[in-house]
Design a protein around this motif. Structure first.
Motif, short mmCIF file in Angstrom:
data_model
loop_
_atom_site.label_atom_id
_atom_site.label_comp_id
_atom_site.label_asym_id
_atom_site.label_seq_id
_atom_site.Cartn_x
_atom_site.Cartn_y
_atom_site.Cartn_z
N PRO A 1 0.84 -1.21 0.00
CA PRO A 1 0.00 0.00 0.00
C PRO A 1 0.87 1.26 0.00
O PRO A 1 1.86 1.33 0.71
CB PRO A 1 -0.80 -0.11 1.30
N GLN A 2 0.49 2.21 -0.85
CA GLN A 2 1.25 3.46 -0.97
C GLN A 2 0.27 4.63 -1.03
O GLN A 2 -0.82 4.52 -1.62
CB GLN A 2 2.09 3.46 -2.26
N ASN B 1 -5.78 12.29 -1.66
CA ASN B 1 -5.00 11.06 -1.51
C ASN B 1 -5.67 9.96 -2.32
O ASN B 1 -6.68 9.39 -1.91
CB ASN B 1 -4.90 10.65 -0.04
N GLU B 2 -5.12 9.66 -3.49
CA GLU B 2 -5.68 8.65 -4.38
C GLU B 2 -5.01 7.28 -4.18
O GLU B 2 -5.26 6.35 -4.95
CB GLU B 2 -5.53 9.11 -5.84
N GLY B 3 -4.18 7.14 -3.16
CA GLY B 3 -3.53 5.87 -2.87
C GLY B 3 -4.32 5.03 -1.88
O GLY B 3 -5.46 5.34 -1.52
N ASP B 4 -3.67 3.98 -1.41
CA ASP B 4 -4.35 3.08 -0.47
C ASP B 4 -3.61 3.03 0.87
O ASP B 4 -3.72 2.05 1.61
CB ASP B 4 -4.49 1.68 -1.07
N ALA B 5 -2.82 4.09 1.17
CA ALA B 5 -2.18 4.23 2.48
C ALA B 5 -2.29 5.70 2.90
O ALA B 5 -2.54 6.58 2.07
CB ALA B 5 -0.72 3.80 2.42
N ALA C 1 -6.39 10.50 4.89
CA ALA C 1 -6.69 9.07 4.75
C ALA C 1 -6.86 8.69 3.28
O ALA C 1 -7.13 9.55 2.44
CB ALA C 1 -7.97 8.75 5.52
N PRO C 2 -6.69 7.41 2.94
CA PRO C 2 -6.91 6.97 1.55
C PRO C 2 -8.30 7.35 1.06
O PRO C 2 -9.30 7.15 1.76
CB PRO C 2 -6.74 5.45 1.64
N GLY C 3 -8.37 7.93 -0.13
CA GLY C 3 -9.64 8.33 -0.71
C GLY C 3 -10.16 9.66 -0.20
O GLY C 3 -11.16 10.17 -0.72
#
Length: 311
Positions: free
Chosen positions: A1-2, A31-35, A58-60
């Motif tokens: 996860p990044q 934040n378009e990542g998953d971390a 936070a992610p999303g």
């Protein structure tokens, strides 16, 4: 996860604004990542202040970097950048830019007040013409001076005081430096308050220097610790800054064993006061004054402190 930092609008143009207004904008960071995205540091360029920013996103989710620019010292197009440091390995550093075209709505001529003034002389006065380029019913509401010895007043310009090429209302702001002005440099600014909605305040620098009527170099004679096996000479430069010339009638010391004399180096304005420290001076710490008697009505007696130790 990044984590993955994405900025929808990295450059914001605030358009045309009045000089002295503050430009502010919230830059949105997604934040378009998953971390979790961390904003590690936000570094503004000169003239730009970052008021706040979200440290974690936070992610999303999205966060913001709130930036402000005070335009009081700018005129014309400006672009102020902000460097954002994050934990996104693919985008660890990026820039945000705040742009604007700073225009002056209120004008002052000459726009500064410079005094080269000698303490104790009649009050010196400098006038400013103040007007607006786009407000017909322009008014000066108040003036604040940064010094207790510089007064500031204002009035609507009379016909003889107006600039012929400027339409609308014009105002005169008058600054006056008083005889009790403190000796030293003038470095502060006065604030003129107006009814202009886009430029409610303008600053006018006050610069220059207040000189004493008479000045000695050195101002205090400290001959240190000396062993007077023979006479020691000390020289003091005395300058008269008054326009009126003066003469020195006599010079005397309150300390026994010091002989005084004076030499004219520039008639009426510059003198050399000479002290001769003689071997018969009492040993130990000494403290006294040299009194200079002049023909000046404003400063008939000028005192120069003298101190030291005779071994």
């Amino acid at each position: 996860p990044q984590p993955r930092a994405s900025v929808a609008e990295s450059v914001h143009d605030a358009g045309s604004i009045g000089k002295g207004e503050k430009v502010s904008f919230d830059f949105v960071i997604q934040n378009e990542g998953d971390a979790e995205l961390q904003i590690l540091e936000v570094v503004p360029s000169c003239g730009c202040t970052v008021a706040s920013f979200d440290k974690t996103i936070a992610p999303g989710a999205s966060g913001k970097v709130h930036a402000e620019v005070d335009t009081a010292s700018f005129l014309g197009p400006i672009a102020k950048s902000i460097t954002v440091l994050t934990n996104d390995p693919a985008n660890p550093r990026f820039q945000l830019t705040l742009q604007a075209d700073v225009k002056s709505h209120v004008f002052a001529q000459p726009g500064y007040a410079r005094f080269i003034y000698v303490q104790g002389l009649p009050a010196g006065t400098i006038k400013q013409q103040i007007w607006s380029s786009d407000l017909a019913d322009f008014k000066v509401l108040g003036v604040t001076s940064p010094y207790p010895f510089v007064t500031a007043s204002f009035h609507e310009a009379a016909e003889a005081e107006r600039k012929a090429e400027v339409p609308g209302k014009q105002w005169i702001v008058e600054t006056k430096i008083l005889p009790d002005a403190a000796v030293g440099a003038l470095t502060e600014s006065m604030v003129v308050r107006t009814n202009h909605p886009k430029q409610p305040e303008i600053t006018i620098p006050i610069s220059g220097f207040v000189r004493p009527l008479l000045a000695a170099t050195p101002p205090v004679v400290d001959f240190g610790s000396v062993e007077l096996t023979e006479a020691k000479r000390v020289s003091i430069t005395l300058v008269n800054f008054d326009e009126a010339a003066i003469e020195i009638q006599k010079v005397e010391s309150t300390l026994a064993g010091i002989e005084t004399s004076v030499q004219v180096t520039q008639p009426g304005h510059r003198f050399q006061v000479r002290l001769l420290l003689k071997p018969e001076m009492a040993k130990g710490a000494v403290s006294g004054v040299v009194k200079v008697y002049t023909t000046s009505e404003k400063k008939p007696i000028f005192e120069i402190p003298v101190k030291g130790t005779v071994l």
